[in-house]
Design a protein around this motif. Structure first.
Motif, short mmCIF file in Angstrom:
data_model
loop_
_atom_site.label_atom_id
_atom_site.label_comp_id
_atom_site.label_asym_id
_atom_site.label_seq_id
_atom_site.Cartn_x
_atom_site.Cartn_y
_atom_site.Cartn_z
N THR A 170 0.52 -1.02 0.38
CA THR A 170 -0.04 0.56 -0.28
C THR A 170 0.82 1.10 -0.07
N LEU A 171 0.82 2.41 -0.86
CA LEU A 171 1.60 3.46 -1.14
C LEU A 171 0.30 4.36 -0.12
N ILE A 172 0.53 5.21 0.64
CA ILE A 172 0.13 6.10 1.22
C ILE A 172 0.35 7.21 1.01
N LEU A 173 -0.33 8.48 0.23
CA LEU A 173 0.39 9.52 0.30
C LEU A 173 -0.81 10.40 0.35
N ARG A 174 0.43 11.97 -0.15
CA ARG A 174 -0.91 13.71 0.84
C ARG A 174 -1.30 13.97 -0.50
N ASP A 175 -1.50 13.40 -1.62
CA ASP A 175 -1.73 14.22 -2.89
C ASP A 175 -2.22 13.95 -3.48
N THR A 176 -3.18 13.71 -5.12
CA THR A 176 -4.17 13.82 -5.20
C THR A 176 -3.85 12.37 -5.67
N ALA A 177 -2.19 12.32 -6.29
CA ALA A 177 -1.95 11.58 -7.24
C ALA A 177 -0.52 11.68 -7.80
N LEU A 178 0.20 10.44 -7.93
CA LEU A 178 2.06 10.51 -8.27
C LEU A 178 1.96 11.87 -9.60
N ARG A 179 2.91 12.98 -9.01
CA ARG A 179 2.86 13.59 -10.53
C ARG A 179 4.50 13.54 -11.57
N PRO A 180 4.23 13.56 -12.93
CA PRO A 180 5.62 13.35 -13.27
C PRO A 180 6.39 14.93 -12.54
N SER A 181 8.30 13.80 -12.68
CA SER A 181 9.00 15.47 -12.32
C SER A 181 9.13 16.20 -13.73
N ASP A 182 9.55 17.07 -13.42
CA ASP A 182 9.65 18.65 -14.57
C ASP A 182 11.02 18.22 -15.09
N ASP A 183 11.98 17.42 -16.49
CA ASP A 183 13.26 17.42 -16.98
C ASP A 183 13.28 17.69 -17.73
N SER A 184 12.58 18.57 -18.42
CA SER A 184 12.29 19.40 -19.84
C SER A 184 13.14 20.29 -19.79
N PRO A 185 14.10 20.56 -20.81
CA PRO A 185 15.40 21.11 -21.34
C PRO A 185 15.34 22.08 -20.86
N PHE A 186 14.40 23.15 -21.06
CA PHE A 186 14.08 24.38 -20.55
C PHE A 186 14.00 24.54 -19.54
N VAL A 187 13.91 23.84 -18.63
CA VAL A 187 13.47 24.34 -17.07
C VAL A 187 15.12 23.17 -16.87
N ASN A 188 15.17 22.53 -17.49
CA ASN A 188 16.06 21.77 -16.39
C ASN A 188 17.49 22.71 -16.04
N GLU A 189 17.29 23.79 -17.28
CA GLU A 189 18.44 24.03 -16.60
C GLU A 189 19.08 25.05 -15.98
N ILE A 190 17.92 25.06 -14.52
CA ILE A 190 18.40 24.88 -13.90
C ILE A 190 19.57 24.30 -12.91
N PHE A 191 19.53 23.48 -13.41
CA PHE A 191 21.42 23.12 -13.07
C PHE A 191 22.27 22.46 -13.34
N ASN A 192 22.59 23.76 -14.64
CA ASN A 192 23.43 23.98 -15.34
C ASN A 192 24.17 24.66 -13.91
N PRO A 193 25.91 24.69 -13.99
CA PRO A 193 26.73 25.04 -13.11
C PRO A 193 26.46 26.84 -13.06
N GLU A 194 26.26 27.45 -14.62
CA GLU A 194 26.25 28.99 -14.55
C GLU A 194 25.23 29.39 -13.37
N ARG A 195 23.96 28.76 -13.80
CA ARG A 195 22.80 29.27 -13.25
C ARG A 195 23.29 29.91 -11.72
N ILE A 196 24.31 29.12 -11.05
CA ILE A 196 24.40 28.92 -9.58
C ILE A 196 24.89 30.44 -9.26
N ASP A 197 25.45 31.71 -10.33
CA ASP A 197 25.68 32.98 -10.00
C ASP A 197 24.48 33.19 -9.87
#
Length: 493
Positions: free
Chosen positions: A271-298
């Motif tokens: 049994t999986l117990i979760l507070r949310d209404t459903a399992l939600r997909p992670s957003d790893d689309s290219p533009f959003v994923n750029e937040i993990f680019n090293p230069e974005r830390i600056d």
């Protein structure tokens, strides 16, 4: 796609692999005795500290860099509580894959010519072409852990395993009343013996501590997700037994465990117990994923505290409480096939209780199952249910505040009025320059999400960050070291 077999293509792949150092062998870093003054001591030897060791090793490689001081041979030590290098060993779920490209290894984004790249690991293991034929950028999690262990083995001379650091203490002040080094106190996990080592520069990279929901009792049958592969098989040691197992959480770890349980225990009810209404997909689309680019830390570091908080909330779906889409689809398919066989959900082997939470746990003696009371997160009068389970897996993340206890004795060296540890862009914490020498300092790793962004606790930026910290610690000795922000506070004259 046609497999790569032609000689020219094989030669091209081999040319991509660096040959600046032996493909395997020892690091050039120099060990030091416990009674010697260290130039750098890292607390913890997980991926973050390993990336620092690799960056320092590459910086000292004459084929890659030119040192300002050719005689530069820093005395370095890494202290690690575990008995050997391991990375999330409790979550090496069979079939699980990395969520980032193999090129975000411990070296490539900083120095593609390094001998510590994932490609060089594959070359050394004679799997480079075979991996290429997989047609993926996402290696198995088990393979990536083996890659990191392969890197770690080359630093065995400078790593002390089985040493749990319990305190960092300022060294005695000099004639000017200034601290010139820190004393790191550790306990041997096998003998209990205490040891002390002195170092001018100290990096704290402890990783996360398992976070359990408040109110959950201490019970050996209630396990954090980090112990899934290591302790659950010992607790439930009959693969064919009709166990009842519950999982709490809505993120990737919870979904992986829930999905794997039926493979591990085919006769179990899960049994999986979760507070949310459903399992939600992670957003790893290219533009959003750029937040993990090293230069974005600056850019993130330059924002106000309020704006940083907004950015973290906006981008939360990239990392927290989300699941990779292909896993969601696999779980949904399993649920659907159960629906085909039996429309009564209460009879299914695998169930998901959405919008629910654990209200209380009655933990009976070891001969009986635990009783878990769950209820709706929205309406206290509806969706109440009782689950009798043999084990409860809790996938509710990690706390990243272990440095607070270690640095209790250093608090008095913070700038006047400081209420917390304020890391600069170079991860060096602010200390009062009237009290601490500029040749001494402390750096924090993996606990700076509020100041450096969501990538801070992830693998994505480790290669580049390792180089930044090496440049900050050893700027005087490394040629071409980038300028780093001086986070020390000068006393008012």
């Amino acid at each position: 796609m046609e497999p790569i077999t032609r000689k020219s293509e094989l030669s091209f792949l081999n040319d991509m692999v660096p040959h600046t150092q032996p493909q395997s062998g020892r690091s050039v870093l120099r060990p030091a005795g416990s009674d010697e003054m260290h130039d750098l001591l890292c607390v913890g030897f997980g991926p973050a500290s390993l990336a620092i060791g690799i960056a320092l090793n590459d910086a000292m490689d004459p084929a890659l860099n030119t040192l300002k001081n050719p005689d530069f041979k820093p005395k370095v030590c890494f202290l690690e509580k575990q008995s050997q290098f391991a990375w999330h060993s409790g979550m090496l779920v069979p079939g699980s894959r990395m969520q980032i490209s193999f090129m975000k290894d411990l070296a490539t984004l900083r120095e593609p010519r390094s001998s510590f790249t994932f490609l060089n690991y594959l070359h050394h293991k004679k799997r480079l072409v075979h991996f290429t034929n997989l047609g993926t950028f996402l290696p198995a999690r088990m393979e990536f852990e083996d890659y990191m262990r392969w890197c770690a083995m080359r630093f065995e001379k400078v790593v002390n395993y089985g040493e749990e650091v319990i305190e960092v203490i300022p060294g005695p002040t000099n004639a000017r009343g200034v601290v010139e080094f820190f004393t790191v106190v550790s306990r041997n996990t096998g003998t209990g013996e205490l040891s002390s080592r002195n170092s001018r520069k100290v990096v704290i990279a402890l990783g996360g501590k398992a976070k359990m929901p408040p109110g959950f009792p201490q019970d050996p049958r209630i396990l954090h997700s980090s112990k899934y592969c290591t302790q659950l098989p010992q607790l439930l040691n009959d693969d064919l037994a009709p166990y009842n197992i519950a999982v709490v959480g809505s993120g990737q770890s919870a979904a992986e465990i829930y999905h794997d349980l039926h493979r591990r225990y085919p006769n179990s009810r899960t049994t999986l117990i979760l507070r949310d209404t459903a399992l939600r997909p992670s957003d790893d689309s290219p533009f959003v994923n750029e937040i993990f680019n090293p230069e974005r830390i600056d850019k993130f570091y330059g924002l106000s505290a309020e704006e940083r908080q907004k950015r973290i909330a906006t981008d939360r779906a990239t990392n927290y409480g989300v699941v990779r889409l292909e896993l969601i689809e696999a779980i949904y398919n399993d649920m659907y096939m159960q629906r085909v066989e039996n429309p009564d959900e209460t009879q299914w082997q695998q169930r998901i209780l959405a919008e629910t939470k654990v209200a209380r746990i009655e933990h009976h003696n070891a001969s009986k199952r635990m009783r878990i009371h769950v209820k709706s997160v929205n309406n206290q009068s509806e969706h109440k249910e009782v689950l009798d389970v043999d084990a409860l897996m809790v996938a509710t993340g990690y706390q990243r505040d272990a440095h607070e206890d270690l640095l209790q004795s250093v608090r008095g060296l913070r700038p006047v009025g400081a209420t917390g540890w304020n890391p600069g862009r170079d991860y060096r914490v602010s200390l009062d320059a009237a009290k601490v020498s500029d040749q001494a300092g402390i750096w924090l790793q993996g606990c700076n999400e509020k100041t450096h962004g969501l990538s801070d606790s992830l693998l994505s930026v480790l290669a580049v960050r390792g180089g930044e910290i090496v440049s900050s610690v050893f700027a005087d000795q490394l040629a071409g070291a980038p300028l780093v922000q001086d986070t020390r506070v000068r006393a008012m004259l």
